[in-house]
Enzyme design. Sequence first.
Site, PDB file in Angstrom:
ATOM      1  N   HIS A  87       0.810  -1.162   0.069  1.00 11.12           N
ATOM      2  CA  HIS A  87       0.103   0.107  -0.065  1.00 11.12           C
ATOM      3  C   HIS A  87       0.991   1.114  -0.094  1.00 11.12           C
ATOM      4  O   HIS A  87       0.569   2.400  -0.320  1.00 11.12           O
ATOM      5  CB  HIS A  87      -0.918   0.102   1.051  1.00 11.12           C
ATOM      6  CG  HIS A  87      -0.739   0.393   2.395  1.00 11.12           C
ATOM      7  ND1 HIS A  87      -0.302  -0.614   3.441  1.00 11.12           N
ATOM      8  CD2 HIS A  87      -0.391   1.478   3.314  1.00 11.12           C
ATOM      9  CE1 HIS A  87       0.102  -0.078   4.449  1.00 11.12           C
ATOM     10  NE2 HIS A  87      -0.087   1.268   4.412  1.00 11.12           N
ATOM     11  N   ASP A 223       1.341  -7.567   2.419  1.00 12.11           N
ATOM     12  CA  ASP A 223       1.413  -6.306   2.003  1.00 12.11           C
ATOM     13  C   ASP A 223       2.779  -5.775   2.031  1.00 12.11           C
ATOM     14  O   ASP A 223       3.407  -5.200   2.602  1.00 12.11           O
ATOM     15  CB  ASP A 223       0.732  -5.413   3.219  1.00 12.11           C
ATOM     16  CG  ASP A 223       0.452  -4.010   2.836  1.00 12.11           C
ATOM     17  OD1 ASP A 223       0.926  -3.514   1.685  1.00 12.11           O
ATOM     18  OD2 ASP A 223      -0.526  -3.477   3.599  1.00 12.11           O
ATOM     19  N   SER A 657       4.143   2.451   8.544  1.00  8.86           N
ATOM     20  CA  SER A 657       3.834   1.022   7.461  1.00  8.86           C
ATOM     21  C   SER A 657       5.065   1.098   6.817  1.00  8.86           C
ATOM     22  O   SER A 657       5.588   1.984   6.316  1.00  8.86           O
ATOM     23  CB  SER A 657       2.716   1.598   6.498  1.00  8.86           C
ATOM     24  OG  SER A 657       1.453   1.175   6.934  1.00  8.86           O
TER      25      SER A 657
HETATM   26  N1  ARG Z   1      -4.623   0.642   7.436  1.00  7.18           N
HETATM   27  C1  ARG Z   1      -3.429   0.864   6.732  1.00  7.18           C
HETATM   28  C2  ARG Z   1      -2.787   2.116   6.858  1.00  7.18           C
HETATM   29  O1  ARG Z   1      -3.352   3.081   7.744  1.00  7.18           O
HETATM   30  C3  ARG Z   1      -3.349   0.361   5.402  1.00  7.18           C
HETATM   31  C4  ARG Z   1      -4.152   1.313   4.411  1.00  7.18           C
HETATM   32  C5  ARG Z   1      -4.198   0.465   2.814  1.00  7.18           C
HETATM   33  N2  ARG Z   1      -5.104  -0.313   2.550  1.00  7.18           N
HETATM   34  C6  ARG Z   1      -6.377   0.076   2.308  1.00  7.18           C
HETATM   35  N3  ARG Z   1      -7.096  -1.071   2.026  1.00  7.18           N
HETATM   36  N4  ARG Z   1      -6.963   1.376   2.149  1.00  7.18           N
HETATM   37  O2  ARG Z   1      -2.225   2.673   6.141  1.00  7.18           O
HETATM   38  N1  ASP Z   2      -1.368   1.615   7.930  1.00  6.98           N
HETATM   39  C1  ASP Z   2      -0.562   2.589   8.617  1.00  6.98           C
HETATM   40  C2  ASP Z   2       0.446   3.227   7.929  1.00  6.98           C
HETATM   41  O1  ASP Z   2       0.198   3.256   6.424  1.00  6.98           O
HETATM   42  C3  ASP Z   2      -0.008   2.177   9.828  1.00  6.98           C
HETATM   43  C4  ASP Z   2      -0.718   2.250  11.067  1.00  6.98           C
HETATM   44  O2  ASP Z   2      -1.610   3.382  11.003  1.00  6.98           O
HETATM   45  O3  ASP Z   2      -0.973   1.525  11.860  1.00  6.98           O
HETATM   46  O4  ASP Z   2       1.447   3.805   7.956  1.00  6.98           O
END
Ligand code: ARG
Ligand code: ASP
Length: 722
Positions: A87, A223, A657
């Site tokens: 991502h 990921d 991330s």
């Molecule tokens: N929750 C994760 C972070 O905050 C991954 C986000 C990317 N994935 C998604 N399905 N939008 O970045």
């Molecule tokens: N998914 C998040 C990021 O892209 C990480 C988190 O918020 O825990 O940095």
Amino acid sequence: MKKRILGLVVILVILFTGRLYAIEGMWIPALLKSLNEDEMQEMGLEITAEDIYSINNSSLKDAIFLFGGGCTAELVSDKGLLLTNHHCGYRSIQSHSTVEHDYLTDGFWAQSFEEELPNPGLTVTRLKRMEEVTGQVLDGVKDNMTESERDQVISKNIEALVNETEKNSEYNASVKPFYHGNQYYMLITQTFKDVRLVGAPPSNIGKFGGDTDNWMWPRHTGDFSVFRIYTDKNNEIAEYTDDNVPFEPDYHLPISLDGVQKGDFTFLMGYPYSTDEYLPSHAIEMITEEINPIRINLRGERLDIMDKYMKKSDKIRIQYSAKYAGVANGWKKWQGENRGIDRLNAIEVKREQEDMFADWMKKTEERQDKYGGLLEAFEKNYQQLTPTMKSFYYFVEAGLGIEIIRFARNFRELVEMSKKDEPDEAKIQAELEGLKNAVEGHFKNYNQQIDREVFAHMMELYLENIPEDRYPQVLKDLKDKYKENTVDYAERVFKKSFLASKEETLDFLNNYKARKYKKIQKDEAAQLAMGFYKHYMNNIMPRRNRINNDLDSLQSLYMKGLMEMQPYKRFYPNANQTLRVHYGKVKGYNPRDAVYYKPYTTLKGVMQKEDRAVYDYVVEDKLKQLYNNENYGRYAADDGEMHVCFIATNHTTGGNSGSGVFNAKGELVGLNFDRNWEGTMSDLMYDPDMCRNITLDIRYCLFIMDKFSGARHLVDEMTIAE
Ligand code: ARG
Ligand code: ASP
């Protein structure tokens, strides 16, 4: 009553037992030795703070990079190979994708250096060293100064420090405030400018579970994506050119295939973006009761519209995939955050903390002089800030959620330049070039039907929810002429505006003369954009900034007070996109009554989640075959299974991330990529029972590269610790 007692217990624990909450926090690498090393070793760390952060020798930190604008990546080979999340590489992968070469869906693996794909604008930065410079930065600051006098002195000091440091150095310097301006650090960094895409798994692995599984445990997402740093022939930083070669770093991370077990110590290093752990109750109230609901609602409506069109066409799906993911990510997180704050009874907990602060303050006159009125001032300022922030988020989420309005805003400068009595032709030409690029970028991933529907709907919500004196004047037409029929209004704007068409916009720019600027001023979409912008500049920003300035000073003072009140507690500074160290243990949790979540997942779970009818849950035959034959090679865990993800108690946030996750020996065992649903409030309040970071097991990452993707040559570049 029960909630109150619970709150009180939490407070007492926070106050007096730094220990119990040791896993909470994101720590400053330069202070690791003095603040954390003992405890980390007690918890299981087998190396030293010096192995993690050293300014004299190679250390782990040399391999950790800020990736692009907001993720983390790390070096895993002596040829500049970088690992980060799928991502995090998403926009790059998308930008190389077309319907014919759909790297998002199918994945991409360069078979040679020549096939690695450049990404203009993408940079990676690493920290060389950091120094505390509080004394220098605050030099000349007096107690009786106004906020703006103080800011001036500080800016001047910082500028001098940065100039002095950068003068004879190949590195960059910057100074950032920590502990709400109670401390300052200078960061000496190095930025690489040629970063190429090497590989990415298909989305049904890299984004397995999609937005449904996002922010959730148990998770089965592979990921990761792979990039490489390039330099010139002398191994020096260079802008992209054809003759650049792979970077040869002095140091890269060793990888362990041993995995981790329940109870094992882990730590990670990365670039957490921002947290707010020391806010007063009024702020938590504003965020969770006023702002989050607005943002969740406006984003939810936009997502529904996008989704409808993305399901209908592959082209639209690719065009909108990154936009959708970005909008959905916040939308979902804030929902989890609100639930977590509620469950923790966080507002009450903060109130108790404020009561204690007030009691402590009353005890001496000196404290009263320093901190008297602070809490009352918080309350007053947040009361004033709340309506302004509501307007602000309407502007951001509804106004700027409309793509044509965001796009039209780009033309503001051109108008300003052209309006002058003697317009500067050279400047105008440069601006036109920039705009032409913006046109290409905008229309490449643009669908007018979506935008038109979003437009009509966002306008409708504006009218419904924001009182007339607080929305942009330009919407008067919509009220008066269109009797609030936003669909007709959208129809007209898109029909009349030349900015709705790529050809017309390019045509206009290609034949531009300064005197033609009026055509922009008269354009319906541009008028709206400028109207929205003016409204923001005149009615929202000044007010927001003024109150926030006051709040910054109050928060700084409160931070100081909290630290003074609890002299034995170790405080960590809020995240500010500087390199931090996080540590904790591999641990499951009880999300709700009678349910326990184990701390790791396996490939079996991917098969269980499979659903051919849902894009996010497709499993390819090849992966199934590998699973059926248990063809895991050296990547299998001791139990013979293929482990996919694991969770631990590391306190992470956005920006973490892609962060490398290490075992007790400092070997890479995974890539951090998310948090669990029950723990998403950790940016505001951490809960050791519920908050978990989610890590991709490095063995699954290498298995996918090697066995699934045929990119064994990349694994061979890496150093596997025996
Ligand atoms: N929750 C994760 C972070 O905050 C991954 C986000 C990317 N994935 C998604 N399905 N939008 O970045
Ligand atoms: N998914 C998040 C990021 O892209 C990480 C988190 O918020 O825990 O940095």
